[in-house]
Scaffold this motif. Sequence first.
Motif, PDB file in Angstrom:
ATOM      1  N   VAL A   1       7.421 -10.191 -61.287  1.00 35.36           N
ATOM      2  CA  VAL A   1       6.357  -9.893 -60.316  1.00 35.36           C
ATOM      3  C   VAL A   1       6.903  -9.993 -58.893  1.00 35.36           C
ATOM      4  N   ALA A   2       7.723 -10.997 -58.628  1.00 39.26           N
ATOM      5  CA  ALA A   2       8.278 -11.172 -57.288  1.00 39.26           C
ATOM      6  C   ALA A   2       9.140  -9.971 -56.891  1.00 39.26           C
TER       7      ALA A   2
ATOM      8  N   GLY B   1      18.308 -15.454 -39.496  1.00 42.29           N
ATOM      9  CA  GLY B   1      16.977 -16.034 -39.658  1.00 42.29           C
ATOM     10  C   GLY B   1      16.121 -15.201 -40.594  1.00 42.29           C
ATOM     11  N   GLY B   2      16.213 -13.889 -40.467  1.00 44.73           N
ATOM     12  CA  GLY B   2      15.471 -13.001 -41.357  1.00 44.73           C
ATOM     13  C   GLY B   2      15.927 -13.134 -42.794  1.00 44.73           C
ATOM     14  N   MET B   3      17.215 -13.278 -43.007  1.00 46.70           N
ATOM     15  CA  MET B   3      17.727 -13.479 -44.369  1.00 46.70           C
ATOM     16  C   MET B   3      17.187 -14.782 -44.952  1.00 46.70           C
ATOM     17  N   GLY B   4      17.159 -15.825 -44.157  1.00 49.37           N
ATOM     18  CA  GLY B   4      16.649 -17.114 -44.625  1.00 49.37           C
ATOM     19  C   GLY B   4      15.161 -17.082 -44.910  1.00 49.37           C
ATOM     20  N   VAL B   5      14.396 -16.468 -44.010  1.00 48.58           N
ATOM     21  CA  VAL B   5      12.952 -16.375 -44.210  1.00 48.58           C
ATOM     22  C   VAL B   5      12.643 -15.518 -45.436  1.00 48.58           C
ATOM     23  N   GLY B   6      13.388 -14.442 -45.607  1.00 51.43           N
ATOM     24  CA  GLY B   6      13.183 -13.587 -46.774  1.00 51.43           C
ATOM     25  C   GLY B   6      13.470 -14.313 -48.073  1.00 51.43           C
ATOM     26  N   ALA B   7      14.554 -15.062 -48.117  1.00 53.10           N
ATOM     27  CA  ALA B   7      14.895 -15.817 -49.324  1.00 53.10           C
ATOM     28  C   ALA B   7      13.862 -16.898 -49.603  1.00 53.10           C
ATOM     29  N   LEU B   8      13.421 -17.559 -48.559  1.00 51.75           N
ATOM     30  CA  LEU B   8      12.402 -18.596 -48.727  1.00 51.75           C
ATOM     31  C   LEU B   8      11.089 -17.985 -49.231  1.00 51.75           C
ATOM     32  N   GLY B   9      10.701 -16.860 -48.643  1.00 51.49           N
ATOM     33  CA  GLY B   9       9.476 -16.192 -49.076  1.00 51.49           C
ATOM     34  C   GLY B   9       9.565 -15.708 -50.513  1.00 51.49           C
ATOM     35  N   PHE B  10      10.707 -15.145 -50.881  1.00 54.62           N
ATOM     36  CA  PHE B  10      10.883 -14.682 -52.253  1.00 54.62           C
ATOM     37  C   PHE B  10      10.824 -15.848 -53.227  1.00 54.62           C
TER      38      PHE B  10
END
Length: 68
Positions: free
Chosen positions: A41-42, A21-30
């Motif tokens: 910038v990202a 879930g953390g990997m998915g949220v991180g990818a989505l946020g990035f």
Amino acid sequence: MPGSSSGYGTVSALWNLAYDGGMGVGALGFGALAAPVGYPVAFTVTGALMPAALIPALRDLRAPTPRE
């Protein structure tokens, strides 16, 4: 009981859920950040936020270990 493996499967499943879930949220946020501002910038923002991950690790190192 310490050392018991009765909850091992549950703990393993929860750990995997949190990790994935953390990997998915991180990818989505990035991706949400990179779309409007661009990749340079990202990546800079991501790099600036990475030291925040040290906070829980340092707290864990300083926590007293339970005695058995």
